[in-house]
Design a protein around this motif. Sequence first.
Motif, PDB file in Angstrom:
ATOM      1  N   LEU A   1      11.680   8.705   1.190  1.00  0.00           N
ATOM      2  CA  LEU A   1      10.898   9.925   1.021  1.00  0.00           C
ATOM      3  C   LEU A   1      10.253  10.018  -0.359  1.00  0.00           C
ATOM      4  O   LEU A   1       9.027  10.093  -0.472  1.00  0.00           O
ATOM      5  CB  LEU A   1      11.792  11.149   1.244  1.00  0.00           C
ATOM      6  N   ALA A   2      11.086  10.031  -1.409  1.00  0.00           N
ATOM      7  CA  ALA A   2      10.585  10.361  -2.748  1.00  0.00           C
ATOM      8  C   ALA A   2       9.672   9.289  -3.324  1.00  0.00           C
ATOM      9  O   ALA A   2       8.582   9.596  -3.819  1.00  0.00           O
ATOM     10  CB  ALA A   2      11.763  10.621  -3.683  1.00  0.00           C
ATOM     11  N   LEU A   3      10.090   8.016  -3.275  1.00  0.00           N
ATOM     12  CA  LEU A   3       9.299   6.966  -3.917  1.00  0.00           C
ATOM     13  C   LEU A   3       7.959   6.733  -3.226  1.00  0.00           C
ATOM     14  O   LEU A   3       6.919   6.698  -3.906  1.00  0.00           O
ATOM     15  CB  LEU A   3      10.110   5.667  -3.990  1.00  0.00           C
ATOM     16  N   PRO A   4       7.896   6.576  -1.899  1.00  0.00           N
ATOM     17  CA  PRO A   4       6.567   6.437  -1.289  1.00  0.00           C
ATOM     18  C   PRO A   4       5.713   7.683  -1.470  1.00  0.00           C
ATOM     19  O   PRO A   4       4.493   7.586  -1.667  1.00  0.00           O
ATOM     20  CB  PRO A   4       6.881   6.177   0.189  1.00  0.00           C
ATOM     21  N   GLY A   5       6.347   8.863  -1.434  1.00  0.00           N
ATOM     22  CA  GLY A   5       5.590  10.079  -1.693  1.00  0.00           C
ATOM     23  C   GLY A   5       5.063  10.124  -3.109  1.00  0.00           C
ATOM     24  O   GLY A   5       3.931  10.576  -3.354  1.00  0.00           O
ATOM     25  N   LEU A   6       5.865   9.669  -4.068  1.00  0.00           N
ATOM     26  CA  LEU A   6       5.441   9.628  -5.467  1.00  0.00           C
ATOM     27  C   LEU A   6       4.217   8.735  -5.647  1.00  0.00           C
ATOM     28  O   LEU A   6       3.262   9.088  -6.351  1.00  0.00           O
ATOM     29  CB  LEU A   6       6.602   9.133  -6.333  1.00  0.00           C
ATOM     30  N   LEU A   7       4.224   7.566  -5.020  1.00  0.00           N
ATOM     31  CA  LEU A   7       3.076   6.656  -5.120  1.00  0.00           C
ATOM     32  C   LEU A   7       1.813   7.304  -4.563  1.00  0.00           C
ATOM     33  O   LEU A   7       0.726   7.195  -5.161  1.00  0.00           O
ATOM     34  CB  LEU A   7       3.384   5.358  -4.376  1.00  0.00           C
TER      35      LEU A   7
ATOM     36  N   PRO B   1       6.923   4.662   5.086  1.00  0.00           N
ATOM     37  CA  PRO B   1       7.293   4.203   3.733  1.00  0.00           C
ATOM     38  C   PRO B   1       7.064   2.711   3.549  1.00  0.00           C
ATOM     39  O   PRO B   1       6.608   2.286   2.481  1.00  0.00           O
ATOM     40  CB  PRO B   1       8.775   4.577   3.623  1.00  0.00           C
ATOM     41  N   ILE B   2       7.364   1.925   4.585  1.00  0.00           N
ATOM     42  CA  ILE B   2       7.140   0.479   4.465  1.00  0.00           C
ATOM     43  C   ILE B   2       5.660   0.196   4.293  1.00  0.00           C
ATOM     44  O   ILE B   2       5.250  -0.615   3.440  1.00  0.00           O
ATOM     45  CB  ILE B   2       7.714  -0.256   5.696  1.00  0.00           C
ATOM     46  N   GLY B   3       4.818   0.842   5.089  1.00  0.00           N
ATOM     47  CA  GLY B   3       3.378   0.653   4.954  1.00  0.00           C
ATOM     48  C   GLY B   3       2.868   1.067   3.587  1.00  0.00           C
ATOM     49  O   GLY B   3       1.966   0.432   3.032  1.00  0.00           O
ATOM     50  N   THR B   4       3.446   2.127   3.029  1.00  0.00           N
ATOM     51  CA  THR B   4       3.043   2.580   1.696  1.00  0.00           C
ATOM     52  C   THR B   4       3.377   1.532   0.642  1.00  0.00           C
ATOM     53  O   THR B   4       2.552   1.218  -0.235  1.00  0.00           O
ATOM     54  CB  THR B   4       3.735   3.910   1.353  1.00  0.00           C
ATOM     55  N   TYR B   5       4.581   0.971   0.731  1.00  0.00           N
ATOM     56  CA  TYR B   5       4.960  -0.066  -0.226  1.00  0.00           C
ATOM     57  C   TYR B   5       4.039  -1.275  -0.123  1.00  0.00           C
ATOM     58  O   TYR B   5       3.577  -1.817  -1.140  1.00  0.00           O
ATOM     59  CB  TYR B   5       6.413  -0.497   0.010  1.00  0.00           C
ATOM     60  N   VAL B   6       3.760  -1.705   1.083  1.00  0.00           N
ATOM     61  CA  VAL B   6       2.889  -2.872   1.282  1.00  0.00           C
ATOM     62  C   VAL B   6       1.504  -2.596   0.707  1.00  0.00           C
ATOM     63  O   VAL B   6       0.911  -3.435   0.013  1.00  0.00           O
ATOM     64  CB  VAL B   6       2.807  -3.225   2.775  1.00  0.00           C
ATOM     65  N   LEU B   7       0.976  -1.406   0.975  1.00  0.00           N
ATOM     66  CA  LEU B   7      -0.353  -1.053   0.492  1.00  0.00           C
ATOM     67  C   LEU B   7      -0.414  -1.042  -1.027  1.00  0.00           C
ATOM     68  O   LEU B   7      -1.355  -1.588  -1.631  1.00  0.00           O
ATOM     69  CB  LEU B   7      -0.738   0.316   1.054  1.00  0.00           C
ATOM     70  N   PHE B   8       0.595  -0.457  -1.665  1.00  0.00           N
ATOM     71  CA  PHE B   8       0.568  -0.335  -3.120  1.00  0.00           C
ATOM     72  C   PHE B   8       0.949  -1.640  -3.820  1.00  0.00           C
ATOM     73  O   PHE B   8       0.778  -1.746  -5.033  1.00  0.00           O
ATOM     74  CB  PHE B   8       1.486   0.801  -3.568  1.00  0.00           C
ATOM     75  N   LEU B   9       1.465  -2.598  -3.090  1.00  0.00           N
ATOM     76  CA  LEU B   9       1.695  -3.927  -3.655  1.00  0.00           C
ATOM     77  C   LEU B   9       0.518  -4.855  -3.413  1.00  0.00           C
ATOM     78  O   LEU B   9       0.213  -5.721  -4.241  1.00  0.00           O
ATOM     79  CB  LEU B   9       2.961  -4.539  -3.047  1.00  0.00           C
ATOM     80  N   ALA B  10      -0.167  -4.668  -2.288  1.00  0.00           N
ATOM     81  CA  ALA B  10      -1.230  -5.595  -1.909  1.00  0.00           C
ATOM     82  C   ALA B  10      -2.571  -5.266  -2.551  1.00  0.00           C
ATOM     83  O   ALA B  10      -3.355  -6.165  -2.846  1.00  0.00           O
ATOM     84  CB  ALA B  10      -1.379  -5.610  -0.381  1.00  0.00           C
ATOM     85  N   VAL B  11      -2.866  -4.003  -2.756  1.00  0.00           N
ATOM     86  CA  VAL B  11      -4.165  -3.597  -3.294  1.00  0.00           C
ATOM     87  C   VAL B  11      -4.087  -3.554  -4.817  1.00  0.00           C
ATOM     88  O   VAL B  11      -3.323  -2.752  -5.373  1.00  0.00           O
ATOM     89  CB  VAL B  11      -4.584  -2.220  -2.737  1.00  0.00           C
TER      90      VAL B  11
ATOM     91  N   ARG C   1      -1.256  -0.138 -10.250  1.00  0.00           N
ATOM     92  CA  ARG C   1      -0.985   0.564 -11.512  1.00  0.00           C
ATOM     93  C   ARG C   1      -0.146   1.821 -11.316  1.00  0.00           C
ATOM     94  O   ARG C   1       0.478   2.315 -12.250  1.00  0.00           O
ATOM     95  CB  ARG C   1      -2.304   0.929 -12.194  1.00  0.00           C
ATOM     96  N   HIS C   2      -0.122   2.337 -10.078  1.00  0.00           N
ATOM     97  CA  HIS C   2       0.619   3.573  -9.832  1.00  0.00           C
ATOM     98  C   HIS C   2       2.124   3.351  -9.832  1.00  0.00           C
ATOM     99  O   HIS C   2       2.886   4.329  -9.873  1.00  0.00           O
ATOM    100  CB  HIS C   2       0.182   4.194  -8.512  1.00  0.00           C
ATOM    101  N   TRP C   3       2.572   2.104  -9.764  1.00  0.00           N
ATOM    102  CA  TRP C   3       4.016   1.856  -9.876  1.00  0.00           C
ATOM    103  C   TRP C   3       4.509   2.258 -11.263  1.00  0.00           C
ATOM    104  O   TRP C   3       5.628   2.761 -11.411  1.00  0.00           O
ATOM    105  CB  TRP C   3       4.329   0.384  -9.621  1.00  0.00           C
ATOM    106  N   GLY C   4       3.688   2.032 -12.280  1.00  0.00           N
ATOM    107  CA  GLY C   4       4.077   2.424 -13.636  1.00  0.00           C
ATOM    108  C   GLY C   4       3.796   3.877 -13.928  1.00  0.00           C
ATOM    109  O   GLY C   4       4.527   4.531 -14.677  1.00  0.00           O
ATOM    110  N   GLY C   5       2.715   4.385 -13.375  1.00  0.00           N
ATOM    111  CA  GLY C   5       2.400   5.797 -13.529  1.00  0.00           C
ATOM    112  C   GLY C   5       1.598   6.141 -14.768  1.00  0.00           C
ATOM    113  O   GLY C   5       1.024   7.213 -14.848  1.00  0.00           O
ATOM    114  N   GLY C   6       1.537   5.252 -15.786  1.00  0.00           N
ATOM    115  CA  GLY C   6       0.780   5.549 -16.980  1.00  0.00           C
ATOM    116  C   GLY C   6       1.459   6.579 -17.866  1.00  0.00           C
ATOM    117  O   GLY C   6       2.607   6.958 -17.661  1.00  0.00           O
TER     118      GLY C   6
END
Length: 754
Positions: A23-29, A76-86, A91-96
């Motif tokens: 819930l939290a981590l994919p939502g955060l991304l 959530p799995i699709g969100t992780y794949v998307l944010f790793l592949a694109v 950059r959103h993994w770090g958040g700035g």
Amino acid sequence: MLSFYGVSASEMIRFGAYVVLGLALPGLLLIRALYRGTRTLPEEMALGLALGYAIEALTYIAGRAAGAPLLVVAWPIGTYVLFLAVPRLRRHWGGGSRPRTPMWWSWSMALIVAYLTVWGAVNFFRTHSPTWPGLAASYIDMPFHLALIGELKHHVPPTVPMVAGEPLSYHWFVYAHFAAASWITGIEPLMLLFRLAMLPMMAALFILLGMIGRRVIGSWIGAIAAVAGIVFMAAPKLYVGLNVGLFAWRGVQSWTSPTVTFGALLFAPVILLLTDLLEPRRQDIANLLSSRAGGPARWTPGPVIPPAGRTASHWFLLVLFLVTTIGAKATLLPMLTAGLTVVAVVEGVRRRRPPWPVLAILAITAACLLYAQFVLFGGARQGMMIDPFDLVRKTWAELTAREAAAAPWTAVLGVTLLYLLCWVVTWCGILGLLSRPRLLLRPTVALMLGMGAAALGVVLLLGHPHLSQLYFFEACYPYLMIVSIYGFTVVTRRAHVSPRAMTYAAGAGVGTAYLIHALCRVETPFTGDRTDTVLYVPYLVLVAVVLLAALVLIVRGPRLRAWALTLCMLVATGMPAAWYIRVASIASPAPVGTTQPAAARVVPDGILAAGRWLRAHSRPDELVATNAHCLWDYENPCDSRHFWVAALAERHVLVEGWTYTARNFSRWQPLGPQVQNLPFWDDERFRLNEAVFSAPSADSVQRLRDRYGVRWLFADERHTAPDSKIGAFAELRFRSGDYAVYQVPDASGADQPG
């Protein structure tokens, strides 16, 4: 705390991993990608968790309808794949870079969440055991919630599991979350409902409310004061006795009503997004500058929606949260529609042209409201009807131990004025905005005040057998408190009131409340022949003391300073009420105004084991018949809020408890029997159902099987004859204590597979 109250380490680990990773981590991304702005990490996490709940509810509903409930993990799995592949999204993994949260703020929020946890443990965990027979002493609606979780685990669209075939005209999205969590983690719905699931919701909710408070007030200090007020403030009760009617405190968070907490959590991002869309970006700059100084932000009129805030992603998130709010809590969208209408009128008059963006948001909200009422809820009123001053009459009846129908018009008028006075005391800080009337034109302030005014009108206009009109007020409670703290902050800063002076004034208010409570000593409900006028004495004394204090302050100093200190004194009189209510709730095992739990002597043995056996040995679509309809110890007249069979077996029941069905509510009239005491409406179905248990025969069993498709009999043997011959016409499969489970043979006489 969880370990002490029976939650295993394995369950805590599985649930914690699910909340963080599912819930939290994919939502955060997704929040970082879609919701631009400057936020602290806790705020991003709370927003991400709320977004995770919203997306999970929608995806689970689709997956369960398709017959594959575990498809919910695809998002959530699709969100992780998307944010790793694109590459652009990595950059959103770090958040700035992001602003740091003041240390005192972090500790204050942590202490508030810790307080809510301890309060929940003492007030709820202590009296709600997940094992039998302690489970039987639970709040009366808990098996109802548990039955709906079981329904959403196995069926979409859902129906009423306690009365087969009845549509579920209810806000049921929270049960989709519970069902998804149970499928993913393997944790029993009972443990999720009674121990685990509400904790992360409450933490995220209050972080979001603090975030909204900081946006509106423009101050970290003001925001934490607003959160504390939401948690601790209540109507000032100056009587001795139980809390009833308008004094029955209902917080925005609730263990006994998961729809309240879930709805409030999904509604908070709606208000947060509206603050971005309804106020100019220059307001954010003012907020940032003033928050660094610790003071409230100034507001200057600007465009209704700034170009920077008119992004497609903001609108997408707003629509997404509005859609999930449709099924989260029915009382939210009507109040939001009223608040947006006020904003549209204010902006139209002020700018002398139609505020098209506001009207667009209003149109979307109204469309969601109409869909909820006429599609999701099927136009059912669920016992809600136009019955002016229903709450007032029932409050008077409970305070005086008399019949509500006998309330004279003088009593109705007096208690209504008393009700309004109580909320003036609770939210008197709003009056501080009169020192700068222009602030009342702020779109966010107008939105919150419009919602509150509409809620007050609805509470006084509508009637309900169980006072459910109060839930409309709960939807607006946090936001009225935010505006109250905003007004209080504005007037105290304008008057240059020192912290020491405010402390003295607040102490005087608290002391006044306690002295009035002790000296007047008005006990409720009344005993003996006492007149109604005694109800008003403590509050007349309170008004007299406050007016006298205000007069003294005006004589001794500037009027604005006197106004600020008087408000400080008045708002502090609400603090003892909240603490008194919490102490009383700990002493009482059931919420005030509800049917008390059954005495230990009448709690049957074996229902938990029998229900679990039936769940393990039957298919989700198989229908059960039972002779259990009335609450234990409330059988004459029958209180039909018996939901334990559907709750523990997770199966549809031909007829169990029918109180909360739309059809039963539609038959209720204010001057008739209580809604829970109305008989079942289908005489033939009920007669055939009862015949199987009271006078079993091959013909009676065959009729239930052929006409309704019943495949199992769940017998409460305390209500069957000692020489009952049910076993001659159906196969006994399991017996535990007072309960027996029989399997109905098919038409050819062969047993159905277990």
